[in-house]
Design a protein around this motif. Structure first.
Motif, PDB file in Angstrom:
ATOM      1  N   GLY A  97     -14.511  -0.575  -6.959  1.00 54.09           N
ATOM      2  CA  GLY A  97     -13.773  -1.256  -8.026  1.00 54.09           C
ATOM      3  C   GLY A  97     -12.334  -0.770  -8.133  1.00 54.09           C
ATOM      4  N   SER A 153     -16.321   4.403 -12.973  1.00 49.62           N
ATOM      5  CA  SER A 153     -16.330   3.254 -12.066  1.00 49.62           C
ATOM      6  C   SER A 153     -15.143   2.325 -12.344  1.00 49.62           C
ATOM      7  N   PRO A 171     -16.437 -13.754 -14.279  1.00 50.55           N
ATOM      8  CA  PRO A 171     -16.895 -12.381 -13.987  1.00 50.55           C
ATOM      9  C   PRO A 171     -17.474 -11.658 -15.208  1.00 50.55           C
ATOM     10  N   ALA A 175      -8.117  -0.163 -11.511  1.00 52.77           N
ATOM     11  CA  ALA A 175      -9.497  -0.652 -11.605  1.00 52.77           C
ATOM     12  C   ALA A 175      -9.527  -2.170 -11.768  1.00 52.77           C
ATOM     13  N   VAL A 176     -10.435  -2.807 -11.081  1.00 55.12           N
ATOM     14  CA  VAL A 176     -10.543  -4.269 -11.199  1.00 55.12           C
ATOM     15  C   VAL A 176     -10.869  -4.658 -12.640  1.00 55.12           C
ATOM     16  N   ALA A 177     -11.624  -3.817 -13.348  1.00 52.84           N
ATOM     17  CA  ALA A 177     -11.955  -4.134 -14.746  1.00 52.84           C
ATOM     18  C   ALA A 177     -10.719  -4.080 -15.642  1.00 52.84           C
ATOM     19  N   GLN A 195     -11.370   0.053 -18.404  1.00 48.57           N
ATOM     20  CA  GLN A 195     -10.801  -1.221 -18.855  1.00 48.57           C
ATOM     21  C   GLN A 195      -9.996  -1.049 -20.137  1.00 48.57           C
ATOM     22  N   LEU A 231     -19.586 -10.430 -11.543  1.00 49.72           N
ATOM     23  CA  LEU A 231     -18.767 -10.017 -10.391  1.00 49.72           C
ATOM     24  C   LEU A 231     -19.570  -9.037  -9.529  1.00 49.72           C
ATOM     25  N   LEU A 288     -19.151  -6.737 -16.528  1.00 47.82           N
ATOM     26  CA  LEU A 288     -18.773  -7.628 -15.424  1.00 47.82           C
ATOM     27  C   LEU A 288     -19.992  -8.041 -14.598  1.00 47.82           C
ATOM     28  N   TYR A 300     -15.370  -0.685 -12.194  1.00 49.89           N
ATOM     29  CA  TYR A 300     -15.929  -1.861 -12.868  1.00 49.89           C
ATOM     30  C   TYR A 300     -16.129  -1.567 -14.361  1.00 49.89           C
ATOM     31  N   GLU A 322     -20.335  -6.272  -6.971  1.00 48.93           N
ATOM     32  CA  GLU A 322     -19.418  -5.210  -6.525  1.00 48.93           C
ATOM     33  C   GLU A 322     -18.914  -5.520  -5.115  1.00 48.93           C
TER      34      GLU A 322
END
Ligand SMILES: *[C@@H]1O[C@H](CO)[C@@H](O)[C@H](O)[C@H]1NC(C)=O
Ligand SMILES: *[C@@H]1O[C@H](CO)[C@@H](O)[C@H](O)[C@H]1NC(C)=O
Length: 322
Positions: A250, A152, A70, A286-288, A157, A43, A40, A154, A45
């Motif tokens: 994240g 993390s 991203p 998680a954003v990822a 996933q 993107l 990412l 980020y 942080e």
């Protein structure tokens, strides 16, 4: 064991038999996996919740496909993780489906207790439901959640979680993760929501990995991640509660109980005590995980086993509310 159960049945024991007769064990499983992970790089942080709000604007924009990128690349990454899991099987060695193991993967906003909540387990514990019907069940905290490895937000996933699910399924098939059961006769992957995405992607990549596939809180028509995220009104989890202070920015969580309801419940079809329980026990996501939701093929056309896909009529995330 059988005779005491028989006695209980004859006397219709109430309290003595609260819940089905099961034996459960908790495990920490060390695994090393390689997966093609999204990087990412586009993107920055999040520094604060204004950055998260701006992320939602950009992600939901009608021009996002061209002006919001991203994901900067894809890389093979090899990492070792500890996955924390529970295996339960019926106490009765002759239980009908004891050698069939359900491997259950929870979705976003929950941890493994999704499958076995303490609130009204007779109504809401899928573990008890499965045990009562004679099945064994393996359920685990997904990467970054509960007692499994913290990574993390980020990084956690779909690709690395599918690699983990694949490894767990292989270990179960080899009899390694379920000493009380040994080598199972069959394995069924069961998912909820994001856990369904993981299960479907796992089977798509390896169609002979299991004999059955159950995808709940899921559909192949109507997923709208920006709409879901906007309803969840996420905030950086560590800014919402001290219990999440070790998570990086994240990791996000719905801003309040109403945002949680907006995404996971539909009035009047819920019990408010269950909503409060779910909100008190929610786990950050998680954003990822969002940004990788479409990174893998999830249509298992080569799968030869039995499959079931089921969603609530008003499922917000996977059926766009209807
Ligand atoms: C990752 O490794 C596999 C197997 O070696 C290879 O086929 C694939 O192209 C690699 N992916 C990337 C993004 O380098
Ligand atoms: C997807 O949903 C829309 C709206 O309900 C419907 O018109 C369409 O036929 C569906 N597509 C498939 C492939 O089921």
């Amino acid at each position: 064991m059988l005779s005491s159960l028989g006695l209980c049945a004859a006397l219709a024991c109430g309290l003595a038999l609260a819940g089905p007769q099961k034996t459960c064990a908790d495990y920490d499983i060390s695994i090393t996996v390689t997966s093609e992970n999204l990087i990412l790089g586009g993107l920055p942080e999040f520094e604060d919740n204004y950055d998260v709000a701006d992320f939602l604007s950009n992600l939901g924009s009608r021009t996002a496909a061209v002006d919001f990128q991203p994901v900067s690349g894809i890389e093979n990454q090899t990492t070792s993780y500890t996955i924390s899991a529970t295996v339960c099987s019926p106490v009765d060695p002759k239980a009908k489906h004891r050698q069939t193991v359900l491997m259950a993967t929870h979705g976003l906003n929950f941890d493994r207790k999704y499958w076995d909540p303490a609130i009204q387990p007779d109504k809401y514990s899928f573990v008890d439901f499965a045990i009562e019907r004679g099945y064994s069940i393996f359920f685990y905290d997904r990467l970054g959640v509960g007692k499994s490895s913290k990574v993390s937000g980020y990084v956690s996933q779909l690709p690395n979680q599918v690699a983990i699910a694949t490894k767990l399924a292989q270990l179960i098939k080899a009899g390694k993760n379920s000493p009380a059961i040994g080598k199972p006769k069959s394995l069924v992957l069961v998912g909820h929501s994001y856990g369904s995405l993981i299960s479907a992607a796992t089977v798509t990549a390896q169609p002979d990995i299991c004999e059955g596939l159950v995808l709940t809180g899921f559909s192949y028509n109507g997923t709208n991640i920006p709409v879901f995220l906007q309803a969840a009104e996420p905030r950086i989890a560590s800014t919402q509660s001290k219990k999440w202070s070790s998570l990086d920015s994240g990791y996000l969580t719905p801003v309040d109980i109403f945002a949680n309801v907006n995404t996971f419940f539909k009035k009047p079809d819920y019990d408010l005590d269950v909503v409060k329980y779910a909100d008190n026990h929610k786990a950050p996501f998680a954003v990822a995980e969002f940004l990788s939701a479409e990174a893998l093929d999830v249509v298992p056309t080569q799968f030869q086993g039995k499959a079931m896909v089921i969603a609530g009529q008003y499922d917000y995330i996977f059926c766009t509310g209807q």
